[in-house]
Enzyme design. Structure first.
Site, PDB file in Angstrom:
ATOM      1  N   ASP A 169       1.563 -11.276   7.189  1.00 28.57           N
ATOM      2  CA  ASP A 169       2.088 -10.449   6.094  1.00 28.57           C
ATOM      3  C   ASP A 169       3.461  -9.880   6.445  1.00 28.57           C
ATOM      4  O   ASP A 169       4.123  -9.288   5.592  1.00 28.57           O
ATOM      5  CB  ASP A 169       1.114  -9.311   5.744  1.00 28.57           C
ATOM      6  CG  ASP A 169       0.712  -8.489   6.952  1.00 28.57           C
ATOM      7  OD1 ASP A 169       0.198  -9.071   7.919  1.00 28.57           O
ATOM      8  OD2 ASP A 169       0.919  -7.265   6.940  1.00 28.57           O
ATOM      9  N   ASN A 170       3.891 -10.071   7.685  1.00 28.40           N
ATOM     10  CA  ASN A 170       5.206  -9.599   8.100  1.00 28.40           C
ATOM     11  C   ASN A 170       6.154 -10.758   8.377  1.00 28.40           C
ATOM     12  O   ASN A 170       7.133 -10.599   9.097  1.00 28.40           O
ATOM     13  CB  ASN A 170       5.085  -8.713   9.341  1.00 28.40           C
ATOM     14  CG  ASN A 170       4.368  -7.413   9.035  1.00 28.40           C
ATOM     15  OD1 ASN A 170       4.414  -6.921   7.906  1.00 28.40           O
ATOM     16  ND2 ASN A 170       3.697  -6.858  10.020  1.00 28.40           N
ATOM     17  N   ASP A 225       9.808  -5.824   8.425  1.00 31.87           N
ATOM     18  CA  ASP A 225       8.851  -4.887   9.022  1.00 31.87           C
ATOM     19  C   ASP A 225       9.267  -4.445  10.423  1.00 31.87           C
ATOM     20  O   ASP A 225       8.936  -5.086  11.410  1.00 31.87           O
ATOM     21  CB  ASP A 225       7.418  -5.432   9.032  1.00 31.87           C
ATOM     22  CG  ASP A 225       6.427  -4.278   9.196  1.00 31.87           C
ATOM     23  OD1 ASP A 225       6.732  -3.341   9.943  1.00 31.87           O
ATOM     24  OD2 ASP A 225       5.362  -4.316   8.556  1.00 31.87           O
ATOM     25  N   LYS A 244      10.037   2.292  -0.041  1.00 31.06           N
ATOM     26  CA  LYS A 244       8.948   2.227   0.934  1.00 31.06           C
ATOM     27  C   LYS A 244       8.549   3.650   1.322  1.00 31.06           C
ATOM     28  O   LYS A 244       9.386   4.414   1.793  1.00 31.06           O
ATOM     29  CB  LYS A 244       9.418   1.434   2.156  1.00 31.06           C
ATOM     30  CG  LYS A 244       8.345   1.216   3.199  1.00 31.06           C
ATOM     31  CD  LYS A 244       8.832   0.257   4.270  1.00 31.06           C
ATOM     32  CE  LYS A 244       7.853   0.181   5.424  1.00 31.06           C
ATOM     33  NZ  LYS A 244       8.390  -0.652   6.514  1.00 31.06           N
ATOM     34  N   ARG A 288      14.630  -0.129   0.582  1.00 30.08           N
ATOM     35  CA  ARG A 288      14.792  -1.389   1.310  1.00 30.08           C
ATOM     36  C   ARG A 288      15.291  -2.463   0.363  1.00 30.08           C
ATOM     37  O   ARG A 288      14.838  -2.561  -0.778  1.00 30.08           O
ATOM     38  CB  ARG A 288      13.451  -1.786   1.926  1.00 30.08           C
ATOM     39  CG  ARG A 288      13.485  -3.121   2.651  1.00 30.08           C
ATOM     40  CD  ARG A 288      12.347  -3.268   3.624  1.00 30.08           C
ATOM     41  NE  ARG A 288      11.047  -3.424   2.986  1.00 30.08           N
ATOM     42  CZ  ARG A 288       9.914  -3.560   3.662  1.00 30.08           C
ATOM     43  NH1 ARG A 288       9.909  -3.532   4.979  1.00 30.08           N
ATOM     44  NH2 ARG A 288       8.772  -3.688   3.019  1.00 30.08           N
ATOM     45  N   ASP A 322      -2.204   6.876   2.981  1.00 34.75           N
ATOM     46  CA  ASP A 322      -1.707   7.894   2.051  1.00 34.75           C
ATOM     47  C   ASP A 322      -0.527   7.400   1.222  1.00 34.75           C
ATOM     48  O   ASP A 322      -0.012   8.134   0.381  1.00 34.75           O
ATOM     49  CB  ASP A 322      -1.316   9.163   2.817  1.00 34.75           C
ATOM     50  CG  ASP A 322      -0.219   8.917   3.847  1.00 34.75           C
ATOM     51  OD1 ASP A 322       0.326   7.792   3.900  1.00 34.75           O
ATOM     52  OD2 ASP A 322       0.088   9.849   4.603  1.00 34.75           O
ATOM     53  N   GLY A 323      -0.078   6.179   1.485  1.00 37.85           N
ATOM     54  CA  GLY A 323       1.027   5.627   0.704  1.00 37.85           C
ATOM     55  C   GLY A 323       2.389   6.182   1.080  1.00 37.85           C
ATOM     56  O   GLY A 323       3.391   5.879   0.432  1.00 37.85           O
ATOM     57  N   GLY A 355       0.811  -1.212   0.000  1.00 34.75           N
ATOM     58  CA  GLY A 355       0.000   0.000   0.000  1.00 34.75           C
ATOM     59  C   GLY A 355       0.842   1.259   0.000  1.00 34.75           C
ATOM     60  O   GLY A 355       0.322   2.361  -0.186  1.00 34.75           O
ATOM     61  N   ARG A 390       5.944 -13.124   1.326  1.00 35.38           N
ATOM     62  CA  ARG A 390       5.549 -13.322   2.715  1.00 35.38           C
ATOM     63  C   ARG A 390       4.610 -14.508   2.786  1.00 35.38           C
ATOM     64  O   ARG A 390       4.076 -14.956   1.768  1.00 35.38           O
ATOM     65  CB  ARG A 390       4.775 -12.093   3.216  1.00 35.38           C
ATOM     66  CG  ARG A 390       5.442 -10.785   2.914  1.00 35.38           C
ATOM     67  CD  ARG A 390       4.421  -9.754   2.413  1.00 35.38           C
ATOM     68  NE  ARG A 390       5.113  -8.559   1.895  1.00 35.38           N
ATOM     69  CZ  ARG A 390       5.459  -7.528   2.640  1.00 35.38           C
ATOM     70  NH1 ARG A 390       5.112  -7.493   3.896  1.00 35.38           N
ATOM     71  NH2 ARG A 390       6.129  -6.539   2.124  1.00 35.38           N
TER      72      ARG A 390
HETATM   73  P1  AMP Z   1       2.561  -2.509   7.879  1.00 41.79           P
HETATM   74  O1  AMP Z   1       2.062  -2.188   9.247  1.00 41.79           O
HETATM   75  O2  AMP Z   1       3.549  -1.504   7.358  1.00 41.79           O
HETATM   76  O3  AMP Z   1       3.032  -3.899   7.743  1.00 41.79           O
HETATM   77  O4  AMP Z   1       1.319  -2.338   6.924  1.00 41.79           O
HETATM   78  C1  AMP Z   1       0.193  -3.175   6.930  1.00 41.79           C
HETATM   79  C2  AMP Z   1      -0.610  -2.915   5.683  1.00 41.79           C
HETATM   80  O5  AMP Z   1      -1.071  -1.583   5.632  1.00 41.79           O
HETATM   81  C3  AMP Z   1       0.175  -3.115   4.397  1.00 41.79           C
HETATM   82  O6  AMP Z   1      -0.700  -3.629   3.421  1.00 41.79           O
HETATM   83  C4  AMP Z   1       0.620  -1.725   4.036  1.00 41.79           C
HETATM   84  O7  AMP Z   1       0.863  -1.593   2.663  1.00 41.79           O
HETATM   85  C5  AMP Z   1      -0.548  -0.908   4.484  1.00 41.79           C
HETATM   86  N1  AMP Z   1      -0.133   0.436   4.882  1.00 41.79           N
HETATM   87  C6  AMP Z   1       0.519   0.765   6.005  1.00 41.79           C
HETATM   88  N2  AMP Z   1       0.747   2.084   6.057  1.00 41.79           N
HETATM   89  C7  AMP Z   1       0.206   2.616   4.938  1.00 41.79           C
HETATM   90  C8  AMP Z   1       0.118   3.935   4.389  1.00 41.79           C
HETATM   91  N3  AMP Z   1       0.626   4.996   5.019  1.00 41.79           N
HETATM   92  N4  AMP Z   1      -0.503   4.083   3.201  1.00 41.79           N
HETATM   93  C9  AMP Z   1      -1.009   3.025   2.557  1.00 41.79           C
HETATM   94  N5  AMP Z   1      -0.958   1.769   3.002  1.00 41.79           N
HETATM   95  C10 AMP Z   1      -0.351   1.554   4.182  1.00 41.79           C
HETATM   96 MG    MG Z   2       4.093  -5.051   6.971  1.00 42.06          MG
END
Ligand code: AMP
Ligand code: MG
Length: 468
Positions: A250-251, A260, A115, A178, A127-128, A94, A185
């Site tokens: 997913d981690n 992560d 990232k 990264r 917000d990506g 995301g 995963r």
């Molecule tokens: P994470 O906690 O980074 O492992 O993220 C868990 C999920 O949420 C993953 O699918 C990420 O791509 C998504 N995600 C986390 N933070 C954001 C963000 N700021 N914008 C879009 N997707 C996010």
């Molecule tokens: Mg993650």
């Protein structure tokens, strides 16, 4: 919206992409979204050399996603995952895009991923983007883990974006480059299992096997290899007092690398129930739960392979080996940490229990033993330390090289937090110092002795945040 710049750059990253050659249901082609004003914060020349690229190949425009280098095939990967035990059928990158892969001089294929590179089809509400603090936390801690000898994703670079990201308050935005042996995963498999897409599972299992465990045979061999890699990985974490904090499926990387670095933390005072993550209210991912959770995650992976293997029993047999593999590795690690003449599970268990009861600093205890320094002052009851030492003296191997396995420096929370908050104010000196100190964690560095010590009562960090 900022238009991409058409800067001509002589960059020659030796991309050799393979994941993008899989069918489109594994990813969405997606360029990074350009940022306003990229500025370089950190670059890792040692890692660049290791993977066979040069700093010249990575100008700040590339690291920020403003220029897509020749040969890159940017994409956001599809994956699902169990988050705190609940299944989410679609997560996906995301806020990350895979630029492509390079094969290093060591023959190892690695992903290069940005990232914080902007919205993708998988962004859901997000917000990506990434904030500078979490980007630098991942940079510091993942590089420290590598220096500590733990398989991990790496950090090639960090840049600021000149944009603010809205979290609880507006924060400076950043992008982390990264590097990972892959970003596959457990959740990558779950994505296709949830869609009952057997053909995709076959393709992915074969891709993962060939990429990470070429000696393994078929999907069952793949599971065996991942079980072994994860058992070893988690034992390493336990030997360092590392708490991942968000061991969602997913981690958990198929490669066996730590991935992560959201709410992760190293324990100061040893206690098996330690939790830092502010989002882990039930303590699901507490320190001592990590091996159990790893096995639970591996069972989710096994589940996705049932359609390929056709029967459950051999997959269960593979999972059943985890406990022994983990226990053997754990015992080996603590035998070395304590410099014991031979493995002694009871002594190791009793030592850890005593450390918890006495509120002993995990890292300093082993470091002081390794350096022949006093340990009494780490204990609430100094006589307990004396009794313990008398027992230890009877079963230790005096010539054991305990310095090679017991770090002097770990990324202590209070130091990380101080470095990140200084960086948010444009001060990068502490980040640089920490990075330098943590690059050699097994050597005393008298000029940096203050980084050895646990936090004072006031300095103690009680919770860590995901930053997402
Ligand atoms: P994470 O906690 O980074 O492992 O993220 C868990 C999920 O949420 C993953 O699918 C990420 O791509 C998504 N995600 C986390 N933070 C954001 C963000 N700021 N914008 C879009 N997707 C996010
Ligand atoms: Mg993650």
């Amino acid at each position: 919206m900022i238009a991409p710049k058409f800067v001509r750059l002589q960059v020659t990253i030796p991309f050799d992409n393979s994941f993008v050659n899989l069918p489109p249901r594994f990813y969405d082609r997606q360029n990074p979204v350009p940022v306003a004003a990229p500025a370089l914060v950190a670059f890792n020349p040692a890692l660049a050399a290791e993977i066979g690229v040069s700093a010249d190949d990575f100008p700040v425009e590339v690291l920020a996603g403003n220029v897509v280098p020749e040969g890159a095939a940017p994409l956001a990967a599809a994956y699902a995952g169990h988050q705190f035990g609940g299944f989410v059928p679609q997560l996906g990158d995301g806020r990350a895009v895979l630029l492509g892969e390079v094969v290093g001089p060591d023959g190892i294929r690695r992903d290069i991923q940005l990232k914080g590179a902007g919205r993708t089809r998988f962004s859901r509400g997000g917000d990506g983007r990434a904030a500078l603090g979490p980007v630098l936390r991942e940079y510091l801690v993942s590089e420290a883990m590598h220096a500590l000898g733990v398989p991990t994703t790496r950090a090639l670079a960090a840049v600021t974006t000149g944009e603010r990201v809205q979290r609880d308050t507006p924060l400076p935005g950043a992008v982390l480059t990264r590097v990972a042996q892959s970003h596959l995963r457990v959740g990558s498999f779950q994505f296709h299992y949830a869609r009952q897409d057997k053909a995709a599972l076959e393709t992915l299992a074969e891709y993962a096997r060939a990429r990470h465990y070429p000696e393994a045979q078929g999907p069952l061999g793949l599971l065996d290899a991942v079980v072994r890699a994860q058992a070893r990985l988690i034992a390493r974490w336990m030997g360092l007092g590392f708490i991942h904090g968000v061991m969602n499926t997913d981690n958990m990387a198929i490669s066996g690398e730590t991935i992560d670095y959201g709410p992760c933390a190293f324990m100061d005072t040893y206690h098996p129930e330690t939790v830092f993550s502010s989002i882990d209210r039930q303590g699901r991912y507490a320190f001592a739960n990590q091996p159990k959770i790893a096995l639970w995650n591996l069972a989710q992976l096994a589940q996705t392979l049932v359609p390929l293997v056709g029967e459950v029993a051999p997959l269960e047999a593979s999972l059943a080996r985890f406990d022994d593999l983990y226990a053997t590795e754990f015992t080996r690690i603590f035998t070395a940490k304590l410099g014991l003449a031979k493995p002694d599970v009871d002594f190791i268990t009793d030592t850890l229990k005593m450390m918890a009861n006495e509120g002993v600093d995990f890292t300093l205890f082993f470091k002081r033993l390794a350096y022949g320094q006093e340990i009494e002052s780490l204990f609430e009851t100094p006589s307990t330390a004396q009794d313990w030492r008398a027992n230890w003296d009877r079963i230790r191997l005096p010539e054991a090289d305990m310095k090679a396995v017991n770090p002097v420096f770990i990324p202590r929370n209070h130091r990380i937090e101080a470095a990140l908050s200084a960086a948010e104010h444009g001060e990068f000196a502490l980040f640089e110092t920490l990075h330098t100190v943590l690059a050699n964690p097994f050597s005393e560095q008298p000029e940096h002795a203050e980084f050895e010590t646990p936090p004072t009562e006031d300095e103690r960090v009680l919770a860590t945040f995901c930053g997402t």
